[in-house]
Each structure stands twice: as structure tokens, then as C-alpha cells.
Scaffold this motif. Structure first.
Motif, PDB file in Angstrom:
ATOM      1  N   PHE A 212      43.673  11.303  67.353  1.00 40.91           N
ATOM      2  CA  PHE A 212      44.606  12.429  67.471  1.00 40.91           C
ATOM      3  C   PHE A 212      44.568  13.198  67.546  1.00 40.91           C
ATOM      4  CE2 PHE A 212      48.013   8.896  65.781  1.00 40.91           C
ATOM      5  CZ  PHE A 212      48.446   8.207  67.307  1.00 40.91           C
ATOM      6  N   SER A 213      42.815  13.902  67.113  1.00 33.43           N
ATOM      7  CA  SER A 213      42.144  15.022  68.253  1.00 33.43           C
ATOM      8  C   SER A 213      41.634  15.212  69.247  1.00 33.43           C
ATOM      9  CB  SER A 213      41.584  15.340  66.970  1.00 33.43           C
ATOM     10  OG  SER A 213      41.989  15.287  65.804  1.00 33.43           O
ATOM     11  N   LYS A 214      41.178  13.143  69.514  1.00 31.16           N
ATOM     12  CA  LYS A 214      40.571  13.008  70.565  1.00 31.16           C
ATOM     13  C   LYS A 214      40.096  12.092  70.507  1.00 31.16           C
ATOM     14  CE  LYS A 214      36.773  14.624  73.961  1.00 31.16           C
ATOM     15  NZ  LYS A 214      35.522  16.004  73.848  1.00 31.16           N
ATOM     16  N   GLU A 215      40.660  11.540  72.370  1.00 27.82           N
ATOM     17  CA  GLU A 215      40.308   9.621  72.958  1.00 27.82           C
ATOM     18  C   GLU A 215      39.142   9.347  71.669  1.00 27.82           C
ATOM     19  OE1 GLU A 215      43.454  12.058  75.068  1.00 27.82           O
ATOM     20  OE2 GLU A 215      41.965  12.282  73.875  1.00 27.82           O
ATOM     21  N   GLN A 216      38.293   9.852  72.059  1.00 34.03           N
ATOM     22  CA  GLN A 216      36.934  10.016  72.515  1.00 34.03           C
ATOM     23  C   GLN A 216      36.055   9.330  70.656  1.00 34.03           C
ATOM     24  OE1 GLN A 216      33.809  12.380  72.691  1.00 34.03           O
ATOM     25  NE2 GLN A 216      32.063  11.350  72.245  1.00 34.03           N
ATOM     26  N   SER A 217      37.257   8.984  69.545  1.00 29.25           N
ATOM     27  CA  SER A 217      36.870   8.512  68.464  1.00 29.25           C
ATOM     28  C   SER A 217      37.200   7.668  68.426  1.00 29.25           C
ATOM     29  CB  SER A 217      38.365   8.965  67.770  1.00 29.25           C
ATOM     30  OG  SER A 217      38.232  10.606  67.924  1.00 29.25           O
ATOM     31  N   ILE A 218      37.797   6.601  69.389  1.00 31.74           N
ATOM     32  CA  ILE A 218      37.918   5.332  69.300  1.00 31.74           C
ATOM     33  C   ILE A 218      36.708   4.590  68.646  1.00 31.74           C
ATOM     34  CG2 ILE A 218      37.132   4.384  72.347  1.00 31.74           C
ATOM     35  CD1 ILE A 218      40.412   3.304  69.688  1.00 31.74           C
ATOM     36  N   LEU A 219      35.442   5.379  69.266  1.00 34.37           N
ATOM     37  CA  LEU A 219      33.577   5.126  69.165  1.00 34.37           C
ATOM     38  C   LEU A 219      33.686   4.769  67.446  1.00 34.37           C
ATOM     39  CD1 LEU A 219      32.367   7.303  67.108  1.00 34.37           C
ATOM     40  CD2 LEU A 219      32.426   8.473  69.787  1.00 34.37           C
ATOM     41  N   PHE A 220      34.675   5.007  66.641  1.00 32.85           N
ATOM     42  CA  PHE A 220      34.199   4.965  65.263  1.00 32.85           C
ATOM     43  C   PHE A 220      34.535   3.369  65.256  1.00 32.85           C
ATOM     44  CE2 PHE A 220      36.688   3.940  61.401  1.00 32.85           C
ATOM     45  CZ  PHE A 220      36.195   4.215  60.621  1.00 32.85           C
ATOM     46  N   VAL A 221      34.927   2.342  66.172  1.00 32.62           N
ATOM     47  CA  VAL A 221      34.753   0.728  65.696  1.00 32.62           C
ATOM     48  C   VAL A 221      34.096   0.606  66.251  1.00 32.62           C
ATOM     49  CG1 VAL A 221      35.984  -1.164  66.681  1.00 32.62           C
ATOM     50  CG2 VAL A 221      37.588   0.979  66.572  1.00 32.62           C
ATOM     51  N   PRO A 222      33.214   0.807  67.286  1.00 35.06           N
ATOM     52  CA  PRO A 222      31.863   0.108  67.716  1.00 35.06           C
ATOM     53  C   PRO A 222      31.011   0.503  66.816  1.00 35.06           C
ATOM     54  CG  PRO A 222      32.572   1.713  69.183  1.00 35.06           C
ATOM     55  CD  PRO A 222      33.830   1.808  68.636  1.00 35.06           C
ATOM     56  N   LEU A 223      30.931   2.188  65.811  1.00 39.65           N
ATOM     57  CA  LEU A 223      29.913   1.924  65.033  1.00 39.65           C
ATOM     58  C   LEU A 223      30.147   1.742  63.916  1.00 39.65           C
ATOM     59  CD1 LEU A 223      28.278   4.463  65.455  1.00 39.65           C
ATOM     60  CD2 LEU A 223      30.065   6.145  64.495  1.00 39.65           C
ATOM     61  N   VAL A 224      31.459   1.258  63.393  1.00 38.66           N
ATOM     62  CA  VAL A 224      31.130   0.890  61.784  1.00 38.66           C
ATOM     63  C   VAL A 224      30.194  -0.479  62.490  1.00 38.66           C
ATOM     64  CG1 VAL A 224      32.804  -0.571  60.690  1.00 38.66           C
ATOM     65  CG2 VAL A 224      33.055   1.834  60.923  1.00 38.66           C
ATOM     66  N   MET A 225      30.889  -1.396  63.334  1.00 37.08           N
ATOM     67  CA  MET A 225      30.385  -2.555  62.923  1.00 37.08           C
ATOM     68  C   MET A 225      28.452  -2.386  63.653  1.00 37.08           C
ATOM     69  SD  MET A 225      33.029  -4.272  66.547  1.00 37.08           S
ATOM     70  CE  MET A 225      34.622  -4.700  66.214  1.00 37.08           C
ATOM     71  N   VAL A 226      28.021  -1.574  64.601  1.00 41.81           N
ATOM     72  CA  VAL A 226      25.977  -1.307  64.548  1.00 41.81           C
ATOM     73  C   VAL A 226      26.135  -1.371  63.435  1.00 41.81           C
ATOM     74  CG1 VAL A 226      25.506   0.623  64.756  1.00 41.81           C
ATOM     75  CG2 VAL A 226      26.183   0.170  66.951  1.00 41.81           C
ATOM     76  N   ILE A 227      26.746   0.094  62.188  1.00 42.86           N
ATOM     77  CA  ILE A 227      26.318   0.338  61.002  1.00 42.86           C
ATOM     78  C   ILE A 227      26.387  -0.598  59.420  1.00 42.86           C
ATOM     79  CG2 ILE A 227      25.996   1.783  58.895  1.00 42.86           C
ATOM     80  CD1 ILE A 227      27.272   3.927  61.114  1.00 42.86           C
ATOM     81  N   ASP A 228      27.606  -1.585  59.827  1.00 41.74           N
ATOM     82  CA  ASP A 228      27.311  -2.739  58.797  1.00 41.74           C
ATOM     83  C   ASP A 228      26.022  -3.616  59.609  1.00 41.74           C
ATOM     84  OD1 ASP A 228      29.486  -1.972  57.473  1.00 41.74           O
ATOM     85  OD2 ASP A 228      30.724  -3.047  58.650  1.00 41.74           O
ATOM     86  N   LEU A 229      26.314  -4.261  61.336  1.00 38.41           N
ATOM     87  CA  LEU A 229      25.019  -4.651  61.129  1.00 38.41           C
ATOM     88  C   LEU A 229      23.792  -4.412  60.534  1.00 38.41           C
ATOM     89  CD1 LEU A 229      26.416  -6.159  64.659  1.00 38.41           C
ATOM     90  CD2 LEU A 229      26.094  -7.557  62.978  1.00 38.41           C
ATOM     91  N   SER A 230      23.174  -3.204  61.267  1.00 34.35           N
ATOM     92  CA  SER A 230      22.145  -2.465  60.791  1.00 34.35           C
ATOM     93  C   SER A 230      21.829  -2.836  59.036  1.00 34.35           C
ATOM     94  CB  SER A 230      21.918  -0.961  60.832  1.00 34.35           C
ATOM     95  OG  SER A 230      22.861  -0.588  60.162  1.00 34.35           O
ATOM     96  N   ARG A 231      22.836  -3.047  58.400  1.00 31.76           N
ATOM     97  CA  ARG A 231      22.721  -3.080  56.857  1.00 31.76           C
ATOM     98  C   ARG A 231      22.240  -4.760  56.181  1.00 31.76           C
ATOM     99  NH1 ARG A 231      26.887  -0.657  53.790  1.00 31.76           N
ATOM    100  NH2 ARG A 231      28.429  -1.102  55.215  1.00 31.76           N
TER     101      ARG A 231
END
Length: 463
Positions: free
Chosen positions: A169-188
């Protein structure tokens, strides 16, 4: 050791942007703060959640938390820009510290994590987000994303979701949190499918709430013009190539950067295919680098995904908005790859290379900050790189006119009129046609006023 690292990061963050703190309000700062009719309504902040921030037919914003931040800042600083700039610098530095701590949690060596965080803080591509007061939308969004990631890794899942909602609710671009969590999890090596599914569902609910308030459907916006949608998709490799060039060679940073989707994309697609082949080869050839490649490239693409113009961000006609502040978080992914590789291959020269890189970035950032010292300087630089941008000519013309320079304004008003008239004739969509006709009418009125000002100046000169 980590405490010293944090302190040095704070020093470099302040050093990079200290010369931007005394700059005035420019353009979007004036629109969202000085000309905001609700800026003093601090006690009725819940109303910010009931209406879109910018109810524009082309780009509708719904950012109630950002609106509340503006009201709080105005409560403390009023119409004085210095406090707003200082807040931007402070939030940017906090983001650098959070990034350093996050990279340590991800298992990167302390020196590598520090190097990534330091370049993140001082890189000149960050200037648009930090030196522009309205850039706090990017800074606050990143603050929310980084805090939500820290909460997620601490297994404070409810806290993580709440922070993500505030960021959204500060900026719509924050939706990137979803794929970013997936990427970080996969890297681990973590495959948390249930959480990913729940997080995606939660994000869809937030998007639905946005649609309820704004009455703007993202799907309808995306497919409003199928032909244009395919042109935007075709331009994605060119956009990514431009973003990478800005990270490695940021020599032409400027306001209102645009991509013309009617230009050829053949070279960009060829380079993209070659690059994918090289990445696949490196992934197979060096197993130890696989985690870094997943984390770095995944972070870059995941953070860039919401702003690849799948959802249209139209500047005018075929020009799609691709500003530098879109890179505020995506740059981290590229820095992860570059610094990790440098740490592996440069050996005894890596400290020298890092010192030289930080010094060059500092010098370029100081220089880039100076272009935000006034609207005249900002818009003149913009048109140097965007000469066919109609609104750019209009903005500079109005600035000249308000500064008492109608002779300089005249040519830019005429150029803006020519460009916008041409767009109105070429526009096939009635909404777009009316949009440009509105600008034509506005420019005609501005031209008439400028002519009067020129006449008065001529008469004054004769007398």
C-alpha cells in the motif's frame, strides 16, 4: 567487526547524498506535496485508504500508506524541502544496513555482503530514488520488502505478511516480494510450496482490494490494446539490456527515461539468447556458482518483473516509462553476481578494485545529484536524451516561462504542440485521442500567454 561495517556503510551513504539535502522541491515533489489538497489532513488519515492517489485513466495509483507518510512529513517539515531530503537519505541508508544483514543471513562472506551493500548505497543509478523527494515511494517500498524478508527468515510469518501489506500500500511494485521469496528459498535449496501458494494467494487478495478502491482492473489494463501488449513484450529484452547497461555504465542517467516500443528489438533478442546460452553453460560448468547464479539473476529478474511493462506505464503514445528508480532493488541481484565473482577471481586485487569502484560511484553520484538542484537543470538534461518527448518540452517551456524567460519557452511550447498534435492524429483509441487533445488545448493556452509575455517584454525594451 559487523558493527564497524555498519558504521562505515552509514558514512558512505551520507557521503554519497549529502549534496542533495539542500535541493528544492521539483516536479513530482510539488504535485504530491505542495499541491496536495489533503496534505494537512493528518487526523483523517483513514480516508487515504478510500480513494486512489492519482485517479488517472492511464496509470492509476493506490498508495494510501505513502499518502500518510507525506502528511506526516508535512506535519514536521511544512513547505521546507530539506527535512524531506534528509528522510530520504536516512531511509536509503537503513535499506543498505538491512541488505547487509540479509546477505549475511543468506551465508555470504562478511566482506562480500558489505561490498554489495556499499555499492548499493553509493551507485549513481540510485540518485533518482534518493535525490527526488517523491522517490520515497521506492525507498519505503524497499524498506518494507527487506523487513518482510528478515521477518520471513526469522519465521515470523504473520509479521512478514503485515509488513508486506504495508509495503504494497506504499507502492504496487512491492508485489515483487512474492517471486523474491521463491528465488531466495530456491538459492538455499528450500522448496516451501505451501508457503509460496499461500503468499501468492495473499498477494492476489491485496490486488483485489486495490481494484475495489480504484475500479481499475490490472488485467483490463494489460489487455486494453492487444497489439500494444505484444509490442511491450517484444521490447522486454531491450529494456533489460538497457537496465544492465545503466548498472555497468551509468553515463546518461536522466529523468523520464522512456522506451519506444516501435523500435526494432532484433539485436536485443539475439543478445538475450546468447546471454541465456552463456548463463546455462556457466551453470553446468561451475556447480559451486549455481547458488550465486540463482540468487543473483533470480533477484534481478524477480525484482524487475513488476516493472517490465507487462502492465503498461505509458509516458505518451509509443513511449513506455522505464525510469532509473525501477532499478533501486533489482540492482542488488547484479551486484551479488559481480562482487561474488570478483571475490573469487581477483584475489589480492579485490580490495583495491572495490575501493576504486566505490570512489568512482561516489564521484558519479555527487555529479548526478546536481541535476536535481532545479527544474530547469533537470528538464534540460531530460530533453538532451529524450528530444522527442512532448511532455518534456512542455515541462521545460513552463519552467522557462515561470522563470521569466518567454523567449526560451517559445520554441519548446511549439515543439510540444507539434508532438502532441501528431499523437492525437495517430491515436486510434478514443481515450488516448482525448488525452492528447487535452494536452493540445493546454499548450495552445500556454502559447498564448507566452506570446503576451514576449509582447510585453518587447514593448518594455523599446521604451
Amino acid at each position: 567487526m559487523h558493527r564497524a561495517g555498519f558504521l562505515v556503510l552509514i558514512f558512505f551513504g551520507l557521503l554519497a547524498f549529502i549534496n542533495a539535502i539542500r535541493h528544492p522541491f521539483v516536479h513530482d515533489d510539488i504535485i504530491f506535496i505542495l499541491n496536495n489538497p489533503h496534505i494537512t489532513e493528518l487526523r483523517v488519515w483513514p480516508q487515504a485508504f478510500l480513494v486512489p492517489a492519482v485517479p488517472d485513466g492511464l496509470n492509476t495509483y493506490y498508495r494510501p500508506v505513502l499518502e500518510i507518510i507525506y502528511r506526516l512529513e508535512y506535519h514536521f517539515f511544512g513547505p521546507h524541502p530539506y527535512g524531506y531530503h534528509l528522510i530520504n537519505v536516512i531511509v536509503h541508508i537503513i535499506n543498505g544496513l538491512l541488505l547487509f544483514a540479509l546477505l549475511l543471513k543468506l551465508g555470504l562472506r562478511s566482506a562480500v555482503a558489505w561490498g554489495i551493500a556499499c555499492i548499493f548505497l553509493v551507485h549513481p543509478v540510485q540518485t533518482e530514488a534518493v535525490s527526488c523527494i517523491a522517490g520515497i515511494s521506492n525507498l519505503w517500498m524497499a524498506l518494507g520488502i527487506l523487513l518482510a524478508l528478515h521477518a520471513y527468515f526469522n519465521k515470523w510469518y504473520i509479521v512478514s505478511l503485515l509488513i508486506f501489506m504495508i509495503a504494497f500500500f506504499s507502492k504496487e511494485q512491492s508485489i515483487l516480494f512474492v517471486p523474491l521469496v521463491m528465488v531466495i528459498d530456491l538459492s538455499r535449496g528450500v522448496k516451501n510450496y505451501r508457503w509460496w501458494f499461500f503468499l501468492s494467494l495473499y498477494a492476489l487478495v491485496l490486488l483485489w482490494l486495490r481494484q475495489v478502491v480504484t475500479h481499475a482492473s490490472l488485467l483490463k489494463d494489460i489487455m486494453a490494446s492487444p497489439g500494444e501488449f505484444y509490442l511491450r513484450l517484444a521490447a522486454i529484452p531491450r529494456d533489460i539490456g538497457m537496465d544492465l547497461r545503466l548498472i555497468f555504465w551509468p553515463n546518461d542517467l536522466h529523468y523520464y527515461r522512456s522506451t519506444d516500443i516501435l523500435q526494432s528489438n532484433s539485436i536485443a533478442w539475439a543478445l538475450a539468447l546468447i546471454s541465456l546460452g552463456g548463463i546455462f553453460y556457466a551453470y553446468q560448468k561451475w556447480p559451486k556458482a549455481q547458488g550465486t547464479l540463482i540468487l543473483g539473476l533470480g533477484w534481478f529478474l524477480a525484482a524487475l518483473l513488476p516493472v517490465l511493462n507487462i502492465v503498461p506505464l505509458i509516458n505518451e503514445y509509443s513511449f513506455i516509462l522505464t525510469p532509473e528508480h525501477f532499478l533501486y532493488l533489482p540492482i542488488v541481484g547484479i551486484l551479488i553476481i559481480v562482487v561474488v565473482l570478483a571475490d573469487s577471481f581477483l584475489k589480492s586485487f579485490k580490495k583495491l578494485a572495490l575501493g576504486v569502484l566505490i570512489s568512482v560511484c561516489l564521484l558519479m553520484t555527487w555529479h548526478q545529484n546536481t541535476f536535481w538542484q532545479s527544474e530547469t537543470v533537470l528538464f534540460e538534461r531530460m530533453l538532451r536524451y529524450e528530444p522527442n518527448f512532448g511532455r518534456g518540452h512542455l515541462l521545460l517551456a513552463k519552467t522557462y516561462y515561470l522563470n521569466g524567460q518567454p523567449d526560451l519557452a517559445e520554441g519548446h511550447f511549439e515543439k510540444a504542440y507539434t508532438i502532441m498534435s501528431g499523437y492525437a492524429k495517430k491515436a486510434k483509441n478514443p481515450v488516448a485521442e482525448n488525452y492528447y487533445l487535452k494536452y493540445v488545448k493546454e499548450i495552445s493556452s500556454d502559447l498564448a500567454q507566452n506570446h503576451r509575455a514576449l509582447g510585453l517584454r518587447t514593448q518594455a525594451g523599446r521604451s
